[in-house]
Design a protein around this motif. Structure first.
Motif, PDB file in Angstrom:
ATOM      1  N   VAL A 166      34.761  27.760  40.135  1.00  0.00           N
ATOM      2  CA  VAL A 166      33.565  28.583  40.336  1.00  0.00           C
ATOM      3  C   VAL A 166      33.838  29.672  41.373  1.00  0.00           C
ATOM      4  CG1 VAL A 166      31.207  28.549  41.240  1.00  0.00           C
ATOM      5  CG2 VAL A 166      31.942  26.806  39.604  1.00  0.00           C
ATOM      6  N   VAL A 167      34.454  29.282  42.478  1.00  0.00           N
ATOM      7  CA  VAL A 167      34.781  30.262  43.513  1.00  0.00           C
ATOM      8  C   VAL A 167      35.824  31.252  43.002  1.00  0.00           C
ATOM      9  CG1 VAL A 167      35.748  30.546  45.831  1.00  0.00           C
ATOM     10  CG2 VAL A 167      34.157  28.672  45.363  1.00  0.00           C
ATOM     11  N   THR A 168      36.770  30.760  42.233  1.00  0.00           N
ATOM     12  CA  THR A 168      37.795  31.643  41.669  1.00  0.00           C
ATOM     13  C   THR A 168      37.180  32.684  40.744  1.00  0.00           C
ATOM     14  OG1 THR A 168      39.502  29.942  41.823  1.00  0.00           O
ATOM     15  CG2 THR A 168      39.883  31.725  40.244  1.00  0.00           C
ATOM     16  N   ALA A 169      36.169  32.291  39.972  1.00  0.00           N
ATOM     17  CA  ALA A 169      35.501  33.246  39.083  1.00  0.00           C
ATOM     18  C   ALA A 169      34.890  34.392  39.878  1.00  0.00           C
ATOM     19  CB  ALA A 169      34.436  32.531  38.259  1.00  0.00           C
ATOM     20  N   ALA A 170      34.265  34.061  41.014  1.00  0.00           N
ATOM     21  CA  ALA A 170      33.678  35.110  41.862  1.00  0.00           C
ATOM     22  C   ALA A 170      34.765  36.012  42.429  1.00  0.00           C
ATOM     23  CB  ALA A 170      32.869  34.471  42.984  1.00  0.00           C
ATOM     24  N   GLU A 171      35.836  35.408  42.913  1.00  0.00           N
ATOM     25  CA  GLU A 171      36.928  36.198  43.498  1.00  0.00           C
ATOM     26  C   GLU A 171      37.570  37.112  42.452  1.00  0.00           C
ATOM     27  OE1 GLU A 171      39.355  33.038  44.922  1.00  0.00           O
ATOM     28  OE2 GLU A 171      38.375  32.963  46.899  1.00  0.00           O
ATOM     29  N   THR A 172      37.803  36.568  41.265  1.00  0.00           N
ATOM     30  CA  THR A 172      38.447  37.347  40.209  1.00  0.00           C
ATOM     31  C   THR A 172      37.599  38.543  39.801  1.00  0.00           C
ATOM     32  OG1 THR A 172      39.591  35.387  39.376  1.00  0.00           O
ATOM     33  CG2 THR A 172      39.370  37.254  37.863  1.00  0.00           C
ATOM     34  N   PHE A 173      36.279  38.294  39.655  1.00  0.00           N
ATOM     35  CA  PHE A 173      35.404  39.412  39.285  1.00  0.00           C
ATOM     36  C   PHE A 173      35.367  40.450  40.398  1.00  0.00           C
ATOM     37  CE2 PHE A 173      31.522  41.784  39.455  1.00  0.00           C
ATOM     38  CZ  PHE A 173      31.463  42.319  38.184  1.00  0.00           C
ATOM     39  N   LEU A 174      35.246  40.001  41.640  1.00  0.00           N
ATOM     40  CA  LEU A 174      35.142  40.940  42.757  1.00  0.00           C
ATOM     41  C   LEU A 174      36.396  41.821  42.838  1.00  0.00           C
ATOM     42  CD1 LEU A 174      33.375  41.848  45.103  1.00  0.00           C
ATOM     43  CD2 LEU A 174      34.518  40.150  46.535  1.00  0.00           C
ATOM     44  N   GLU A 175      37.560  41.215  42.632  1.00  0.00           N
ATOM     45  CA  GLU A 175      38.790  42.010  42.656  1.00  0.00           C
ATOM     46  C   GLU A 175      38.791  43.037  41.517  1.00  0.00           C
ATOM     47  OE1 GLU A 175      42.189  39.506  42.691  1.00  0.00           O
ATOM     48  OE2 GLU A 175      41.828  38.777  44.735  1.00  0.00           O
ATOM     49  N   HIS A 176      38.380  42.611  40.327  1.00  0.00           N
ATOM     50  CA  HIS A 176      38.325  43.560  39.209  1.00  0.00           C
ATOM     51  C   HIS A 176      37.340  44.685  39.505  1.00  0.00           C
ATOM     52  CE1 HIS A 176      38.186  45.189  35.162  1.00  0.00           C
ATOM     53  NE2 HIS A 176      36.878  45.167  35.256  1.00  0.00           N
ATOM     54  N   HIS A 177      36.165  44.306  40.033  1.00  0.00           N
ATOM     55  CA  HIS A 177      35.114  45.292  40.287  1.00  0.00           C
ATOM     56  C   HIS A 177      35.550  46.323  41.312  1.00  0.00           C
ATOM     57  CE1 HIS A 177      31.087  46.678  41.802  1.00  0.00           C
ATOM     58  NE2 HIS A 177      30.851  46.698  40.510  1.00  0.00           N
ATOM     59  N   GLU A 178      36.274  45.868  42.327  1.00  0.00           N
ATOM     60  CA  GLU A 178      36.642  46.765  43.421  1.00  0.00           C
ATOM     61  C   GLU A 178      38.005  47.429  43.231  1.00  0.00           C
ATOM     62  OE1 GLU A 178      34.386  47.471  45.712  1.00  0.00           O
ATOM     63  OE2 GLU A 178      33.046  46.070  44.713  1.00  0.00           O
ATOM     64  N   PHE A 179      38.927  46.765  42.527  1.00  0.00           N
ATOM     65  CA  PHE A 179      40.286  47.293  42.407  1.00  0.00           C
ATOM     66  C   PHE A 179      40.542  48.029  41.099  1.00  0.00           C
ATOM     67  CE2 PHE A 179      41.875  43.496  45.163  1.00  0.00           C
ATOM     68  CZ  PHE A 179      41.245  44.028  46.265  1.00  0.00           C
ATOM     69  N   GLU A 180      39.967  47.545  39.999  1.00  0.00           N
ATOM     70  CA  GLU A 180      40.313  48.071  38.685  1.00  0.00           C
ATOM     71  C   GLU A 180      39.190  48.883  38.033  1.00  0.00           C
ATOM     72  OE1 GLU A 180      41.593  44.771  36.317  1.00  0.00           O
ATOM     73  OE2 GLU A 180      42.853  43.960  37.912  1.00  0.00           O
ATOM     74  N   ALA A 181      37.960  48.400  38.134  1.00  0.00           N
ATOM     75  CA  ALA A 181      36.841  49.053  37.442  1.00  0.00           C
ATOM     76  C   ALA A 181      36.611  50.501  37.871  1.00  0.00           C
ATOM     77  CB  ALA A 181      35.563  48.239  37.633  1.00  0.00           C
ATOM     78  N   PRO A 182      36.810  50.848  39.143  1.00  0.00           N
ATOM     79  CA  PRO A 182      36.522  52.237  39.533  1.00  0.00           C
ATOM     80  C   PRO A 182      37.247  53.273  38.671  1.00  0.00           C
ATOM     81  CG  PRO A 182      36.820  50.903  41.486  1.00  0.00           C
ATOM     82  CD  PRO A 182      37.176  50.028  40.320  1.00  0.00           C
ATOM     83  N   ALA A 183      38.498  52.990  38.286  1.00  0.00           N
ATOM     84  CA  ALA A 183      39.266  53.940  37.483  1.00  0.00           C
ATOM     85  C   ALA A 183      39.309  53.549  36.010  1.00  0.00           C
ATOM     86  CB  ALA A 183      40.694  54.038  38.024  1.00  0.00           C
ATOM     87  N   ALA A 184      38.619  52.489  35.647  1.00  0.00           N
ATOM     88  CA  ALA A 184      38.593  52.030  34.259  1.00  0.00           C
ATOM     89  C   ALA A 184      37.197  52.234  33.691  1.00  0.00           C
ATOM     90  CB  ALA A 184      39.035  50.574  34.176  1.00  0.00           C
TER      91      ALA A 184
END
Length: 372
Positions: free
Chosen positions: A31-49
């Motif tokens: 459950v915690v990993t799901a939050a961490e994984t999404f947060l990393e995607h949202h902040e690291f990858e989504a801005p340019a995707a």
């Protein structure tokens, strides 16, 4: 996934016998990993995707759909909130109140179902009436008389202080016959028993994921029936709750999304979605039956004159009379057993979830032998 697989995935259980899920459940790693994984995607990858707002709104939509299926609702009947208290307050502020209005609650409510009405009593002059219970039970005739001219009834599906299940469908029918809306606090039910909000017939159901669902703090949800949504006008407003934020004249969303306000971190909701999926993997039938086995073992080990919850357990909450609750809780913590004390009744409460074991119960009973 089995209950023991879940237990092995909860780090908090490595160092303690945790029996306080009714207050807050320890999250599994996944459950915690799901939050961490999404947060990393949202902040690291989504801005340019796909974009940060697209990623967030897609997540909100996915989570609403998961919550809706879990509750037997439609996605449009679900709003994402921060907690049960938050959801109840949003509803309390969405109704028009006059000094002639009556709100009915029971004396079995958590402060989440008490404080919003106290404030309206103080600021708007509404009449708040209280149906008194007896060891977690309600007198139906007294309830019927009290709700006779009520505008809204607030009641818990499962009492936090006795662990009793209230007859929600009956209470809803009586309130509706009196012309009242019904708001159900279901936070102690979700995650330990199956719920179908349409079968309940309640107008509004508030809950959150940080207890029996084993989700993180900050992810609550609100069910609002399509039948009553047009009577609710939120006092707070933001771009997520209106059809077109840039219109000169705003229009609320036609469904429960009108209760969502603005920029909210999606990560806790993604974690909530994973928590629901995790319990679905185990199966709520398995959850209920295991909780029943564990609570039966516990109540059978408690002297009759000390047991305040039903002798035939109705939930994972077991309330026990001890001579000094605060001391009993402190002493238990020193033995790495986590329970809590209650204000009313003045007692201790153990919460038994699917990840607990018979050994946990034996350890608790041995420790409680010092408390009576």
């Amino acid at each position: 996934m089995t209950p023991l697989d879940l237990r092995a995935d909860i780090p908090a259980l490595e160092d303690a016998v945790y029996l306080n899920t009714g207050a807050s459940g320890p999250s599994p790693r996944r459950v915690v990993t799901a939050a961490e994984t999404f947060l990393e995607h949202h902040e690291f990858e989504a801005p340019a995707a796909e974009g940060m707002y697209t990623a967030a709104f897609d997540a909100y939509d996915d989570v609403r759909a998961t919550v809706a299926e879990f509750l037997g609702a439609d996605p449009g009947e679900i709003a994402l909130t921060q907690s049960t208290t938050d959801g109840i307050n949003r509803v309390a502020c969405a109704l028009e109140w006059t000094t002639d209005d009556v709100v009915v609650r029971t004396d079995l409510e958590h402060p989440a179902g008490i404080l919003p009405w106290q404030r309206l009593e103080r600021t708007r002059g509404i009449d708040v009436r209280v149906v008194e219970g007896d060891a977690g039970r309600l007198d139906i005739d007294a309830y019927r008389a009290t709700v006779e001219d009520a505008k809204l009834v607030c009641v818990s599906s499962l009492t936090w202080n006795y662990g009793t299940r209230l007859p929600i469908e009956t209470l809803v029918d009586i309130a509706h016959d009196a012309g009242a809306l019904v708001l159900v606090d279901a936070v102690q039910s979700v995650g330990q028993t199956s719920i179908d909000v349409h079968e309940w017939g309640a107008d509004i159901v508030a809950a959150a994921g940080h207890k029996w669902l084993l989700g993180p703090w900050g992810a609550g949800f609100l069910y609002v029936s399509d039948d009553v949504i047009d009577t609710l006008n939120p006092r707070t407003i933001g771009y997520r709750g209106v059809v077109t934020p840039t219109d000169e004249t705003y229009e609320f969303e036609p469904d429960a999304r009108r209760f969502e306000i603005g920029t909210t971190n999606p990560a806790p909701y993604v974690a909530l979605q994973t928590a629901i999926e995790t319990l679905d993997e185990i199966g709520l039938d398995t959850v209920e039956s295991r909780i029943q086995q564990l609570t039966t073992r516990l109540v059978n080990g408690v002297p009759d004159d000390r047991l305040l919850s039903p002798t035939s357990p109705e939930s994972g909450l077991v309330t026990i009379d001890v001579d000094d609750p605060a001391t009993a809780v402190d002493r238990s913590k020193e033995a790495n057993i986590i329970i809590r004390s209650l204000p009313d009744p003045d007692a201790i409460r153990a919460s038994l979830h699917v990840f607990n074991t018979q050994e946990d119960i034996g350890t608790l009973l041995e420790e409680l032998g010092n408390a009576w």
